[in-house]
Design an enzyme around this catalytic site. Structure first.
Site, PDB file in Angstrom:
ATOM      1  N   VAL A  80     -10.508  -3.039  -6.494  1.00 43.47           N
ATOM      2  CA  VAL A  80      -9.733  -3.053  -8.131  1.00 43.47           C
ATOM      3  C   VAL A  80     -10.778  -3.285  -9.215  1.00 43.47           C
ATOM      4  CG1 VAL A  80      -8.846  -5.922  -6.586  1.00 43.47           C
ATOM      5  CG2 VAL A  80     -10.988  -5.446  -7.568  1.00 43.47           C
TER       6      VAL A  80
ATOM      7  N   TYR B 105     -21.070  -9.578   1.387  1.00 45.34           N
ATOM      8  CA  TYR B 105     -19.621  -8.745   1.215  1.00 45.34           C
ATOM      9  C   TYR B 105     -20.113  -8.930   0.113  1.00 45.34           C
ATOM     10  CZ  TYR B 105     -14.234  -8.751   0.333  1.00 45.34           C
ATOM     11  OH  TYR B 105     -13.404  -8.503   0.205  1.00 45.34           O
TER      12      TYR B 105
ATOM     13  N   TYR C 174      -3.595  -2.308   0.775  1.00 45.58           N
ATOM     14  CA  TYR C 174      -2.819  -3.688   0.795  1.00 45.58           C
ATOM     15  C   TYR C 174      -0.970  -3.843   1.331  1.00 45.58           C
ATOM     16  CZ  TYR C 174      -7.462  -4.524  -0.985  1.00 45.58           C
ATOM     17  OH  TYR C 174      -8.647  -4.472  -1.121  1.00 45.58           O
TER      18      TYR C 174
ATOM     19  N   SER D  16     -13.344  -2.776  -3.154  1.00 49.76           N
ATOM     20  CA  SER D  16     -12.832  -2.465  -1.900  1.00 49.76           C
ATOM     21  C   SER D  16     -13.191  -1.557  -1.189  1.00 49.76           C
ATOM     22  CB  SER D  16     -11.392  -2.866  -1.139  1.00 49.76           C
ATOM     23  OG  SER D  16     -11.212  -4.908  -1.874  1.00 49.76           O
TER      24      SER D  16
ATOM     25  N   LYS E 140     -15.165  -0.796   1.980  1.00 52.78           N
ATOM     26  CA  LYS E 140     -14.603  -1.895   3.330  1.00 52.78           C
ATOM     27  C   LYS E 140     -14.929  -0.558   4.036  1.00 52.78           C
ATOM     28  CE  LYS E 140     -12.273  -5.660   1.100  1.00 52.78           C
ATOM     29  NZ  LYS E 140     -11.411  -6.030   0.081  1.00 52.78           N
TER      30      LYS E 140
HETATM   31  N1  GLU Z   1     -14.620  -8.144  -3.578  1.00 52.13           N
HETATM   32  C1  GLU Z   1     -13.377  -8.406  -4.052  1.00 52.13           C
HETATM   33  C2  GLU Z   1     -12.475  -9.322  -3.613  1.00 52.13           C
HETATM   34  O1  GLU Z   1     -12.864 -10.298  -2.642  1.00 52.13           O
HETATM   35  C3  GLU Z   1     -12.237  -6.934  -3.249  1.00 52.13           C
HETATM   36  C4  GLU Z   1     -11.185  -6.421  -4.018  1.00 52.13           C
HETATM   37  C5  GLU Z   1     -10.648  -5.000  -4.134  1.00 52.13           C
HETATM   38  O2  GLU Z   1     -11.117  -3.952  -4.179  1.00 52.13           O
HETATM   39  O3  GLU Z   1      -9.441  -5.414  -3.532  1.00 52.13           O
HETATM   40  O4  GLU Z   1     -11.877  -9.605  -4.158  1.00 52.13           O
END
Ligand code: GLU
Length: 313
Positions: free
Chosen positions: A265, A195, A247, A68, A71
């Site tokens: 993650v 994505y 988050y 993430s 992003k």
């Molecule tokens: N590719 C992971 C997902 O979509 C990213 C989540 C993350 O890194 O927090 O679940």
């Protein structure tokens, strides 16, 4: 003033040593099976100050799955493409829910709360994809990371991307749900393909800290002088990282670390000390909110010892 390099290196090495000795390492993510192969003992920390001094320790050159953290860069690209019209498709408020939460979608008519929860990031990816083939959109994202990371060897870990393609049922549910509200313009499989692949970009702490430098310095890389975004945009991306970057652990991160940051993650965190430094830390074990356990602790110590919290000492 940033610390002189030897002093900064000392702080970084002390923290890395403390982290290596800690028994509490969090839990490696397993919901993307390929990520479960990460070694919870890994730890890397890189700080690049305003003068370009690099202080590094641990596994700072080992590429890991940025997940993430990508992003932040897709948000930057999407804002470059459509400007403030992006905010018709995604909000700017902390979610207070898990990164892959579904409940909020129904309440909010498919419009995701912010660009960093999965639903919001999928909507942002869809904006980048519009008018392109998935391969072109992905190429644009990868080239942008190679540009800001100043390293053309940065690449996608295809095994991680394939692993998430196979198992990303929840993201598929989120995307289909948004599609039903007209939030996504492109075929769901195309958007998700891009994505999953941008989440699977692999970078080392050094590459990531380099990539974050424009956010620490008003949109410009101070070494190359190249402007990536306007100062106002850098400020706003930092604001979103502070309020939404972790988050439902975002409040705790702001409370303890006091820096804009974005976690993934894969166990990485990119943190920005505005005007001072770009910081990347990696430790694959996660806390219950899905953020790097030791990564957060290391950043808390770093911000405290250097007095770098944006809220003061
Ligand atoms: N590719 C992971 C997902 O979509 C990213 C989540 C993350 O890194 O927090 O679940």
């Amino acid at each position: 003033m940033t610390k002189a390099q030897p002093e900064l290196q000392l702080v970084v090495s002390e923290i890395a040593e403390e982290m290596r000795r800690r028994p509490d390492r969090g839990e490696v993510a397993t919901y993307i099976p390929e990520l479960a192969r990460a070694d919870p003992q890994s730890f890397g920390l890189v700080v690049i100050d305003a003068d370009g001094h690099v202080a590094a320790d641990g596994d700072s050159e080992t590429p890991f799955s940025i997940q993430s953290i990508s992003k932040v860069f897709t948000l930057t690209l999407a804002l470059g493409k459509v400007g403030d019209r992006l905010w018709r498709r995604v909000g700017r408020e902390p979610s207070g829910t898990a990164f892959n939460s579904i409940v909020q979608r129904e309440r909010e008519q498919g419009i995701p709360r912010n660009p960093f929860i999965n639903a919001g990031a999928i909507a942002v990816t869809d904006v980048i994809l519009s008018g392109h083939q998935p391969r072109e959109a992905l190429g644009e994202i990868l080239r942008f990371l190679q540009f800001v990371g100043q390293d053309t060897s940065i690449t996608i870990d295809e095994a991680v991307a394939a692993s998430e393609q196979r198992t990303g049922f929840r993201n598929r549910a989120l995307a289909n749900y948004m599609k039903s509200f007209g939030v996504l313009e492109n075929p769901v499989d195309f958007t998700l393909g891009v994505y999953f692949h941008h989440c699977a970009i692999a970078m080392s702490c050094r590459q990531l800290a380099t990539a974050g430098r424009f956010l620490a310095h008003l949109g410009r890389n101070p070494d190359t002088g190249l402007s990536v975004v306007q100062p106002e945009r850098a400020r706003r991306i930092n604001a979103l990282m502070l309020t939404c970057g972790h988050y439902d652990g975002s409040g705790e991160f702001a409370y303890r670390v006091g820096l804009p940051g974005k976690s993934g993650v894969g166990g990485g965190i990119l943190a920005i000390a505005p005007g001072k430094a770009s910081i990347a830390v990696w430790s694959p074990g996660l806390d219950p909110s899905g953020n790097s356990h030791l990564g957060r602790i290391a950043l808390e110590l770093l911000a405290k010892r250097l007095g770098w919290s944006i809220f003061g000492a």
